[in-house]
Design a protein around this motif. Structure first.
Motif, PDB file in Angstrom:
ATOM      1  N   ALA A   8       0.798  -1.227   0.000  1.00 44.37           N
ATOM      2  CA  ALA A   8       0.000   0.000   0.000  1.00 44.37           C
ATOM      3  C   ALA A   8       0.836   1.285   0.000  1.00 44.37           C
ATOM      4  O   ALA A   8       0.290   2.375  -0.189  1.00 44.37           O
ATOM      5  CB  ALA A   8      -0.933   0.016   1.212  1.00 44.37           C
ATOM      6  N   HIS A   9       2.157   1.149   0.201  1.00 45.82           N
ATOM      7  CA  HIS A   9       2.971   2.364   0.336  1.00 45.82           C
ATOM      8  C   HIS A   9       4.456   2.044   0.147  1.00 45.82           C
ATOM      9  O   HIS A   9       5.038   1.339   0.971  1.00 45.82           O
ATOM     10  CB  HIS A   9       2.748   2.976   1.728  1.00 45.82           C
ATOM     11  CG  HIS A   9       3.489   4.249   1.953  1.00 45.82           C
ATOM     12  ND1 HIS A   9       2.886   5.477   1.898  1.00 45.82           N
ATOM     13  CD2 HIS A   9       4.792   4.493   2.225  1.00 45.82           C
ATOM     14  CE1 HIS A   9       3.783   6.419   2.134  1.00 45.82           C
ATOM     15  NE2 HIS A   9       4.952   5.852   2.341  1.00 45.82           N
ATOM     16  N   ALA A  10       5.047   2.562  -0.931  1.00 48.70           N
ATOM     17  CA  ALA A  10       6.475   2.300  -1.175  1.00 48.70           C
ATOM     18  C   ALA A  10       7.106   3.470  -1.923  1.00 48.70           C
ATOM     19  O   ALA A  10       6.401   4.342  -2.452  1.00 48.70           O
ATOM     20  CB  ALA A  10       6.626   1.017  -1.991  1.00 48.70           C
ATOM     21  N   GLY A  98      -0.586  11.704  -2.083  1.00 47.33           N
ATOM     22  CA  GLY A  98       0.311  11.320  -0.994  1.00 47.33           C
ATOM     23  C   GLY A  98       1.740  11.101  -1.461  1.00 47.33           C
ATOM     24  O   GLY A  98       1.983  11.036  -2.664  1.00 47.33           O
ATOM     25  N   GLU A  99       2.712  11.027  -0.578  1.00 49.34           N
ATOM     26  CA  GLU A  99       2.285  11.098   0.790  1.00 49.34           C
ATOM     27  C   GLU A  99       2.410  12.511   1.317  1.00 49.34           C
ATOM     28  O   GLU A  99       3.293  13.267   0.919  1.00 49.34           O
ATOM     29  CB  GLU A  99       3.076  10.119   1.665  1.00 49.34           C
ATOM     30  CG  GLU A  99       4.525  10.483   1.930  1.00 49.34           C
ATOM     31  CD  GLU A  99       5.188   9.469   2.878  1.00 49.34           C
ATOM     32  OE1 GLU A  99       5.941   8.640   2.372  1.00 49.34           O
ATOM     33  OE2 GLU A  99       4.962   9.533   4.113  1.00 49.34           O
ATOM     34  N   THR A 100       1.495  12.821   2.235  1.00 50.42           N
ATOM     35  CA  THR A 100       1.476  14.119   2.862  1.00 50.42           C
ATOM     36  C   THR A 100       1.268  13.879   4.357  1.00 50.42           C
ATOM     37  O   THR A 100       1.327  12.739   4.804  1.00 50.42           O
ATOM     38  CB  THR A 100       0.369  15.001   2.251  1.00 50.42           C
ATOM     39  OG1 THR A 100       0.337  16.245   2.937  1.00 50.42           O
ATOM     40  CG2 THR A 100      -1.016  14.348   2.350  1.00 50.42           C
ATOM     41  N   THR A 206       5.285  -1.652   2.786  1.00 45.07           N
ATOM     42  CA  THR A 206       6.717  -1.759   3.086  1.00 45.07           C
ATOM     43  C   THR A 206       7.309  -0.439   3.563  1.00 45.07           C
ATOM     44  O   THR A 206       8.181  -0.432   4.409  1.00 45.07           O
ATOM     45  CB  THR A 206       7.504  -2.169   1.834  1.00 45.07           C
ATOM     46  OG1 THR A 206       7.162  -1.285   0.770  1.00 45.07           O
ATOM     47  CG2 THR A 206       7.237  -3.609   1.473  1.00 45.07           C
ATOM     48  N   ASP A 207       6.871   0.697   2.959  1.00 48.60           N
ATOM     49  CA  ASP A 207       7.602   1.956   3.038  1.00 48.60           C
ATOM     50  C   ASP A 207       9.014   1.730   2.468  1.00 48.60           C
ATOM     51  O   ASP A 207       9.967   2.371   2.883  1.00 48.60           O
ATOM     52  CB  ASP A 207       7.669   2.529   4.461  1.00 48.60           C
ATOM     53  CG  ASP A 207       7.799   4.060   4.472  1.00 48.60           C
ATOM     54  OD1 ASP A 207       7.610   4.685   3.403  1.00 48.60           O
ATOM     55  OD2 ASP A 207       8.102   4.624   5.538  1.00 48.60           O
ATOM     56  N   ALA A 208       9.130   0.775   1.548  1.00 47.19           N
ATOM     57  CA  ALA A 208      10.420   0.449   0.927  1.00 47.19           C
ATOM     58  C   ALA A 208      11.056   1.727   0.381  1.00 47.19           C
ATOM     59  O   ALA A 208      10.335   2.569  -0.157  1.00 47.19           O
ATOM     60  CB  ALA A 208      10.211  -0.557  -0.210  1.00 47.19           C
TER      61      ALA A 208
HETATM   62 NI    NI Z   1       6.743   6.853   2.949  1.00 50.54          NI
END
Ligand code: NI
Length: 257
Positions: A8-10, A98-100, A206-208
């Motif tokens: 959902a976020h990388a 995003g991201e904010t 992940t926020d990879a």
């Molecule tokens: Ni991030």
């Protein structure tokens, strides 16, 4: 292999992928990855998110400005930066803003952060787009903004308490994503959150290249490592890994598509 992993976020634009980006990204579907949302943190990285989404069918883009990329005040007054982001929303593979968000860990002036976050929340409301929110040590103010806009939003790498978790769902169509931190040995609050978050509100990320789960903690993260996060959450909730992956994928599809 069945593709059940939805990241959902990388940030695949990060320089840590410079040496082998295409190789890593191309290998993800055969490792079970169904979709990845690459997030911009400013205009340039938002454009790169779109470029990835054009190149790889399973990539989708989020475009926005991170609090660490606060534009200078003159530019903020001109609204030019927000118009640039708004124009990118027309692209068919852009699925979120995003991201904010807010970051009180770093020394970034709060008034500027508030203006920037407020404008992106308004843009999300005006365009009916979901918004991906970074909240680092700024829980109370984040809640105030949620109350004001009641957005469709992802609180990414959720770091608030279980008490806050009970509150957030009252202030919009809110989803929570958890990453590698839930697998860390000293994780206490993330484990409680993983247990308490309603199953239809949970996403995985992940926020990879950051926050790689155990057993790869400290190494570069990529979307295939989500399996370790899913295993830990399955253990915490007393569910099968497959069920965790299926539900989180379904939730991410509902949020983004
Ligand atoms: Ni991030």
């Amino acid at each position: 292999m069945e593709q059940l992993i939805f990241d959902a976020h990388a940030h695949y634009d990060d320089e840590k992928f410079d040496t082998d980006r295409d190789e890593i990204i191309s290998s993800l579907p055969e490792k079970g990855v169904f979709a990845v949302i690459n997030n911009g943190v400013d205009y340039a990285t938002s454009l790169r998110s779109i470029a990835f989404a054009e190149k790889y069918p399973f990539f989708h883009a989020a475009v926005g400005i991170h609090p660490e990329s606060v534009p200078d005040m003159d530019m903020m007054r001109s609204d030019q930066y927000i118009e640039q982001i708004a124009a990118l929303l027309e692209h068919k593979k852009v699925v979120a803003i995003g991201e904010t968000g807010l970051d009180y860990y770093w020394d970034i002036p709060k008034p500027e952060q508030h203006i920037l976050f407020d404008k992106q929340l308004r843009l999300a409301a005006d365009t009916c787009m979901p918004i991906i929110i970074h909240d680092r040590e700024a829980h109370a103010d984040t809640l105030e903004f949620l109350k004001k806009y009641r957005p469709k939003a992802l609180l990414h790498c959720y770091s608030g308490s279980c008490e806050m978790l009970k509150e957030v769902f009252r202030y919009g169509d809110i989803y929570i994503s958890l990453g590698g931190t839930v697998t860390f040995k000293n994780a206490r609050v993330p484990v409680e959150v993983a247990r308490e978050v309603p199953l239809d509100r949970l996403l995985l990320e992940t926020d990879a290249p950051y926050l790689s789960p155990v057993p790869n903690r400290g190494k570069r993260n990529d979307s295939s490592h989500i399996i370790y996060t899913a295993r830990r959450i399955a253990e915490i909730r007393g569910m099968s890994v497959e069920d965790v992956l299926k539900h989180t994928k379904e939730n991410a599809c509902r949020l983004y598509f």
